[in-house]
Motif scaffolding. Structure first.
Motif, PDB file in Angstrom:
ATOM      1  N   ASN A 214       0.700  -1.380   0.126  1.00  0.00           N
ATOM      2  CA  ASN A 214       0.328   0.204  -0.173  1.00  0.00           C
ATOM      3  C   ASN A 214       1.060   1.646  -0.059  1.00  0.00           C
ATOM      4  OD1 ASN A 214      -2.494   1.187  -0.080  1.00  0.00           O
ATOM      5  ND2 ASN A 214      -2.579   1.607   2.002  1.00  0.00           N
ATOM      6  N   ILE A 215       1.620   1.364  -1.182  1.00  0.00           N
ATOM      7  CA  ILE A 215       2.541   2.148  -0.763  1.00  0.00           C
ATOM      8  C   ILE A 215       1.948   2.936  -2.072  1.00  0.00           C
ATOM      9  CG2 ILE A 215       4.588   3.456  -1.080  1.00  0.00           C
ATOM     10  CD1 ILE A 215       6.170   0.948  -0.329  1.00  0.00           C
ATOM     11  N   ARG A 216       1.620   4.203  -1.673  1.00  0.00           N
ATOM     12  CA  ARG A 216       0.681   4.588  -3.265  1.00  0.00           C
ATOM     13  C   ARG A 216       1.426   6.212  -3.468  1.00  0.00           C
ATOM     14  NH1 ARG A 216      -3.961   2.557  -4.256  1.00  0.00           N
ATOM     15  NH2 ARG A 216      -5.048   1.276  -2.616  1.00  0.00           N
ATOM     16  N   ILE A 217       1.083   6.387  -4.820  1.00  0.00           N
ATOM     17  CA  ILE A 217       2.458   7.251  -5.198  1.00  0.00           C
ATOM     18  C   ILE A 217       1.213   8.645  -6.051  1.00  0.00           C
ATOM     19  CG2 ILE A 217       3.230   8.606  -7.078  1.00  0.00           C
ATOM     20  CD1 ILE A 217       5.183   6.455  -4.401  1.00  0.00           C
ATOM     21  N   ASP A 218       1.533   9.730  -5.305  1.00  0.00           N
ATOM     22  CA  ASP A 218      -0.203  11.177  -6.094  1.00  0.00           C
ATOM     23  C   ASP A 218       1.863  12.152  -6.089  1.00  0.00           C
ATOM     24  OD1 ASP A 218      -1.378  12.948  -5.921  1.00  0.00           O
ATOM     25  OD2 ASP A 218      -2.485  12.935  -4.474  1.00  0.00           O
ATOM     26  N   THR A 219       1.851  11.922  -7.584  1.00  0.00           N
ATOM     27  CA  THR A 219       2.676  13.369  -7.640  1.00  0.00           C
ATOM     28  C   THR A 219       1.852  14.788  -8.649  1.00  0.00           C
ATOM     29  OG1 THR A 219       2.829  12.891 -10.152  1.00  0.00           O
ATOM     30  CG2 THR A 219       4.197  11.957  -9.128  1.00  0.00           C
ATOM     31  N   THR A 220       0.268  15.066  -8.222  1.00  0.00           N
ATOM     32  CA  THR A 220      -0.238  15.845  -8.939  1.00  0.00           C
ATOM     33  C   THR A 220      -0.994  17.009  -7.665  1.00  0.00           C
ATOM     34  OG1 THR A 220      -0.876  14.611 -10.522  1.00  0.00           O
ATOM     35  CG2 THR A 220      -2.150  16.529  -9.914  1.00  0.00           C
ATOM     36  N   ALA A 221      -0.384  17.717  -7.639  1.00  0.00           N
ATOM     37  CA  ALA A 221      -1.067  19.127  -6.388  1.00  0.00           C
ATOM     38  C   ALA A 221      -2.837  19.073  -6.799  1.00  0.00           C
ATOM     39  CB  ALA A 221      -0.051  20.245  -6.420  1.00  0.00           C
TER      40      ALA A 221
END
Length: 401
Positions: A214-221
């Motif tokens: 459950n390591i999740r990535i979100d690069t959008t502000a």
């Protein structure tokens, strides 16, 4: 004298967890080995203790393999923490013998990768991050032959497997044994990234897999969205709307808010945390909307309301919530905050910044609010006739404001 090729001068391994394969010739008949270790008696004299004696080894076409030891409780009790001398004897069909020895220390205990991994400085996994390459650090324990390597396997959200090319960087300090790496290949998406670590010691023992899911990535502000007025002209849009406490009509923020500090100022707007490439990709959700008035050390945290994009609630101080966890972090909604009249100073110009941040740490561009405070009432000066002047008919007086 009979001589067995390759094994006559075998290099003693530190452990026996690897098979030892040797080549004789077609006259080779049988091979066996014995294991002993030395201790001291009460008189400090050497004592040779036998662990096993004349254990046969299979011979096929002049070749034989001394097998790796069985990793079980019985073997550990007999071998571990001892310097063992192994004596190997090979005989040919004529009864001629070749004998040689080597020493080893048996290590049958697995190293342990501790469940104390830091990912980009955070203490735990199962969280959101805003990078696709993440610095990872952790610790392991090993009390035997020493750790040879620590490796990882990343199964990213797209299903691609990324494995370390050899051991990642390890160090040993007074406080423990550590490893660190910058791991690339994490991906955004609705499926989590799964990261496994395995430590292998010099004996070949592998640690139990330490897995972080459950390591999740979100690069959008996230952004403050441009929406129509809550209760006004549908053609008017703004990121920020305001009104004074007690009023019902919201005004578009265009210029400085003019106030005489008799009423608090209410602010509202909408927000979105959407992936900039695909609206269907799960995002981390808004963690905070913060208003900082004139650089104050005590910012105002807005309350939020989850809602459909085309609907407005009726915001007030008694409803809504401050987003504070992954479970309370909406991807879109309405925000509401109150700037107290006491947050502003005396007559003059003041400013506030409003920022929005998601759970991955992405921060949206700040909105700016200007205030103009005027607490000085106007004065009126009337020019009157002098005392005793006679007035007749229609008289005109002048004054200044």
């Amino acid at each position: 004298a009979y001589r067995v090729k390759d094994c006559s001068y075998v290099t003693a391994p530190f452990t026996t967890t690897a098979n030892v394969t040797c080549t004789g010739n077609n006259k080779l008949s049988k091979v066996y080995y014995s294991d002993t270790y030395e201790t001291k008696d009460s008189d400090d004299k050497k004592v040779v203790n036998t662990i096993v004696k004349d254990i046969p080894v299979s011979v096929l076409d002049g070749k034989f393999t001394i097998p790796a030891p069985e990793n079980n409780a019985d073997y550990k009790q007999k071998y571990e923490n001892k310097t063992v001398t192994r004596t190997v004897t090979a005989e040919n069909i004529y009864g001629q013998k070749a004998t040689w020895e080597y020493k080893f220390n048996a290590d049958l205990t697995k190293p342990i990768v501790k469940n104390e991994i830091k990912i980009d400085g955070k203490e735990a996994a199962n969280d959101w991050f805003n990078k696709t390459t993440l610095p990872i650090s952790g610790t392991y324990t090993e009390n035997g032959s020493g750790v040879k390597q620590v490796t990882y396997k990343l199964t990213n959200g797209s299903g691609t497997v990324v494995e370390s090319a050899g051991s990642i960087y390890t160090t040993k300090t007074d406080s423990g044994e550590n490893f660190a790496a910058n791991i690339a290949g994490f991906t955004e998406g609705n499926n989590p990234n799964i990261l496994d670590f395995i430590a292998t010691d010099n004996a070949g023992n592998k640690s139990e897999k330490t897995q972080f899911i459950n390591i999740r990535i979100d690069t959008t502000a996230p952004v403050l969205s441009e929406k129509k007025a809550p209760d006004g002209d549908e053609n008017e849009t703004s990121q920020i709307w305001y009104r004074f406490n007690g009023e019902t009509e919201w005004k578009k923020l265009e210029n400085a808010i003019l106030t005489n500090k008799t009423k608090d100022i209410e602010l509202t707007g909408t927000f979105e945390d959407k992936n900039d490439k695909n609206d269907n990709i799960l995002q981390s959700g808004v963690r905070e909307i913060k208003i900082n008035v004139n650089g104050s050390a005590n910012p105002i945290f807005a309350k939020v309301y989850t809602k459909a994009a085309d609907q407005w609630t009726v915001p007030n101080e008694g409803t809504g919530f401050e987003p504070n966890s992954n479970n309370d972090s909406p991807e879109q909604g309405q925000w509401f905050a109150t700037v107290s009249k006491n947050d502003l100073g005396n007559s003059g110009d003041y400013s506030a910044t409003i920022s929005i941040k998601d759970n991955a740490g992405n921060e949206g561009g700040s909105g700016k609010i200007s205030f103009r405070v005027d607490t000085t009432p106007p004065t009126v000066t009337i020019e009157m006739p002098s005392v005793g002047a006679k007035l007749n008919g229609l008289n005109t007086f002048s004054g200044k404001v």
